[in-house]
Write a protein that holds these residues in place. Structure first.
Motif, mmCIF file in Angstrom:
data_model
loop_
_atom_site.group_PDB
_atom_site.id
_atom_site.type_symbol
_atom_site.label_atom_id
_atom_site.label_comp_id
_atom_site.label_asym_id
_atom_site.label_seq_id
_atom_site.Cartn_x
_atom_site.Cartn_y
_atom_site.Cartn_z
ATOM 1 N N HIS A 1 2.345 26.164 14.457
ATOM 2 C CA HIS A 1 3.012 25.308 15.440
ATOM 3 C C HIS A 1 4.091 26.033 16.243
ATOM 4 N N GLY A 2 4.171 27.337 16.106
ATOM 5 C CA GLY A 2 5.225 28.067 16.784
ATOM 6 C C GLY A 2 6.473 28.114 15.930
ATOM 7 N N ARG A 3 7.431 28.923 16.352
ATOM 8 C CA ARG A 3 8.635 29.109 15.538
ATOM 9 C C ARG A 3 9.700 28.038 15.794
ATOM 10 N N ARG A 4 9.795 27.577 17.018
ATOM 11 C CA ARG A 4 10.946 26.781 17.419
ATOM 12 C C ARG A 4 10.996 25.400 16.754
ATOM 13 N N LYS A 5 9.905 24.621 16.842
ATOM 14 C CA LYS A 5 9.932 23.260 16.307
ATOM 15 C C LYS A 5 10.145 23.232 14.796
ATOM 16 N N PRO A 6 9.381 24.006 13.999
ATOM 17 C CA PRO A 6 9.653 24.005 12.552
ATOM 18 C C PRO A 6 11.067 24.466 12.215
ATOM 19 N N LEU A 7 11.586 25.416 13.009
ATOM 20 C CA LEU A 7 12.935 25.907 12.751
ATOM 21 C C LEU A 7 13.967 24.800 12.941
ATOM 22 N N LEU A 8 13.900 24.085 14.042
ATOM 23 C CA LEU A 8 14.883 23.036 14.311
ATOM 24 C C LEU A 8 14.792 21.918 13.279
ATOM 25 N N VAL A 9 13.560 21.571 12.875
ATOM 26 C CA VAL A 9 13.398 20.546 11.834
ATOM 27 C C VAL A 9 13.991 21.037 10.514
ATOM 28 N N GLY A 10 13.722 22.304 10.174
ATOM 29 C CA GLY A 10 14.233 22.855 8.921
ATOM 30 C C GLY A 10 15.748 22.921 8.884
ATOM 31 N N VAL A 11 16.366 23.363 9.977
ATOM 32 C CA VAL A 11 17.830 23.423 10.014
ATOM 33 C C VAL A 11 18.419 22.012 9.961
ATOM 34 N N GLY A 12 17.767 21.055 10.630
ATOM 35 C CA GLY A 12 18.210 19.669 10.539
ATOM 36 C C GLY A 12 18.165 19.149 9.112
ATOM 37 N N LEU A 13 17.094 19.489 8.385
ATOM 38 C CA LEU A 13 16.984 19.098 6.983
ATOM 39 C C LEU A 13 18.094 19.736 6.157
ATOM 40 N N PHE A 14 18.404 20.994 6.437
ATOM 41 C CA PHE A 14 19.482 21.688 5.721
ATOM 42 C C PHE A 14 20.813 20.965 5.911
ATOM 43 N N LEU B 1 16.090 19.707 -1.500
ATOM 44 C CA LEU B 1 15.899 19.472 -0.062
ATOM 45 C C LEU B 1 16.648 20.514 0.765
ATOM 46 N N GLN B 2 17.840 20.856 0.327
ATOM 47 C CA GLN B 2 18.616 21.883 1.025
ATOM 48 C C GLN B 2 17.871 23.222 1.008
ATOM 49 N N ALA B 3 17.225 23.511 -0.104
ATOM 50 C CA ALA B 3 16.473 24.767 -0.221
ATOM 51 C C ALA B 3 15.301 24.810 0.755
ATOM 52 N N PHE B 4 14.618 23.670 0.932
ATOM 53 C CA PHE B 4 13.507 23.636 1.886
ATOM 54 C C PHE B 4 14.004 23.958 3.298
ATOM 55 N N GLY B 5 15.150 23.387 3.670
ATOM 56 C CA GLY B 5 15.706 23.679 4.979
ATOM 57 C C GLY B 5 16.125 25.127 5.118
ATOM 58 N N ALA B 6 16.779 25.656 4.080
ATOM 59 C CA ALA B 6 17.205 27.062 4.110
ATOM 60 C C ALA B 6 16.011 27.999 4.194
ATOM 61 N N ALA B 7 14.947 27.669 3.452
ATOM 62 C CA ALA B 7 13.750 28.508 3.456
ATOM 63 C C ALA B 7 13.139 28.614 4.845
ATOM 64 N N THR B 8 13.138 27.513 5.573
ATOM 65 C CA THR B 8 12.578 27.515 6.928
ATOM 66 C C THR B 8 13.324 28.492 7.821
ATOM 67 N N GLY B 9 14.654 28.445 7.782
ATOM 68 C CA GLY B 9 15.441 29.354 8.600
ATOM 69 C C GLY B 9 15.200 30.807 8.249
ATOM 70 N N MET B 10 15.125 31.113 6.958
ATOM 71 C CA MET B 10 14.961 32.491 6.520
ATOM 72 C C MET B 10 13.607 33.063 6.923
ATOM 73 N N VAL B 11 12.556 32.278 6.695
ATOM 74 C CA VAL B 11 11.197 32.747 7.015
ATOM 75 C C VAL B 11 11.034 32.951 8.516
#
Length: 400
Positions: free
Chosen positions: A70-83, A105-115
């Motif tokens: 889905h590209g980098r941008r949308k999953p990233l913004l969702v992941g940071v929002g979850l964090f 849940l915080q870990a899922f958001g952090a993982a998105t940003g890192m990846v």
């Protein structure tokens, strides 16, 4: 890309990569206060750390393929929002059980940003330019795991343990705003791959069967585990065994961080003149020799004068290991950069997570256990590179 734009991207992507180390290490000084405040026991509270590590591993495995699809941008913004939401829940948690859920849940958001941070670098750069950019990231990512416990301790002087998670909430919110306005999409639609379960599983299996990727990833992860060991045991060893004051310990800790960052910047400047593999081998060798020197100094009871120089070399060597190993691991996987970045991060944190409690199990009344564990990980990192990556490269050169 202009120098100023590279610097801006390095700050943003470095901040995203720092999510994991900051979330793991910042609240460690507050664990005793949290046990009292939440009216729970140490074993239950340790689940907040275990849950985060598990969430970080699973989250990376999920976020990587999603960003390839889905590209980098949308999953990233969702992941940071979850964090952000999860960090706020951590700060407001009335019980240990709810805190454990919030930490996952915080870990899922952090993982998105890192990846996605690592995958974005692979999208934008290749070859020497990619290694140089990863070296630039060391200005941010190299300091995060080392300074996080110190930052957590400083926050505790101003507020309670809840303030640490409040600070993480604010940090996430700032990064969300900056990423939304300053970080463009780096993966065009034509380069995306469907995120079907079967296809994702085959991608991960293919990466695990790639000896070259696995060699670089294990070398990086095992060297990083030596750093985790140092972070876990250094305060007990340097203050409890050698009698340093908290202020003196902070100076030693900061000196190691400075060495790591400087080594990363030197790596970025010389990578064009020397091959990445040569610099990686130099870093692994320096780290192993430094940790063996540390073990010798601890065993022979040479005091701080004998302990600190090899300790500085061991910590600083990661400035050569991390950017080169990461760049080489991702180099051959441009079409699956998200999945490759995920697996690279998972190996680092799984091995690092195993390393952290080993010092406590081995004993904290002497520097020998910490030094022995660090030396073991250093030797294993060098062995992984020599048996998996280096031989494969040499074979490819002969066949060519």
């Amino acid at each position: 890309m202009t120098r100023s734009r590279k610097a801006r991207f390095a700050l943003i992507l470095g901040g995203l990569t720092a999510f994991g180390p900051l979330s793991v290490d910042m609240y460690l000084p507050a664990l005793p206060a949290m046990t009292t405040g939440l009216r729970t026991d140490d074993a239950t509270l340790q689940l907040t750390l275990a849950g985060f590590i598990v969430g970080l591993a699973v989250g990376q495995l999920v976020a990587g393929p999603l960003s390839d699809a889905h590209g980098r941008r949308k999953p990233l913004l969702v992941g940071v929002g979850l964090f952000i939401v999860a960090s706020a829940l951590c700060a407001l948690s009335p019980s240990a059980e709810l805190l454990i859920v919030a930490r996952v849940l915080q870990a899922f958001g952090a993982a998105t940003g890192m990846v996605i941070a690592r995958a974005t670098v692979r999208d934008l750069f290749s070859g020497i330019a990619m290694t140089r950019f990863f070296s630039m990231l060391m200005l941010v990512t190299g300091l995060a795991p080392i300074l996080a416990p110190v930052l957590g301790g400083q926050v505790l002087t101003l507020t309670s343990w809840r303030g640490i998670f409040g600070a993480l909430t604010v940090f996430g919110a700032l990064l969300l705003v900056v990423a939304a306005f300053a970080l463009p999409e780096s993966l065009p639609a034509s380069a995306r791959r469907p995120a079907r379960v079967g296809a994702v599983a085959r991608t991960y299996l293919g990466l695990l069967r790639d000896r070259l990727f696995l060699g670089y990833a294990l070398a990086c992860g095992l060297a990083f585990a030596a750093m985790f060991t140092y972070i876990s045991g250094s305060s007990f060893v340097l203050q409890g065994v050698y009698g340093l004051t908290p202020q003196q310990y902070s100076l030693v800790f900061g000196g190691g961080a400075l060495g790591l960052v400087l080594a990363g910047q030197v790596n970025g400047r010389i990578v064009g003149r020397f091959r990445e593999r040569s610099l990686l081998l130099t870093g692994l060798t320096a780290g192993t020799l430094g940790s063996l020197g540390l073990l010798a100094a601890a065993t022979l009871d040479l005091g701080l004068a004998g302990l600190l120089p090899p300790l500085f070399v061991t910590v600083s060597s990661l400035g050569l290991v991390m950017p080169n190993a990461t760049s080489l691991a991702l180099a051959d996987h441009p079409q699956t950069a998200g999945a490759a970045s995920a697996l690279l991060g998972v190996l680092q944190f799984i091995i690092g997570g195993v390393a952290s409690p080993l010092v406590g199990f081995a004993g904290e009344s002497s520097a020998v256990p910490m030094a022995a564990i660090m030396a073991s990980f250093g030797l294993l990192a060098l062995l992984s590179y020599g048996t998996l990556a280096r031989r494969r490269v040499a074979l490819a050169a002969r066949l060519a």
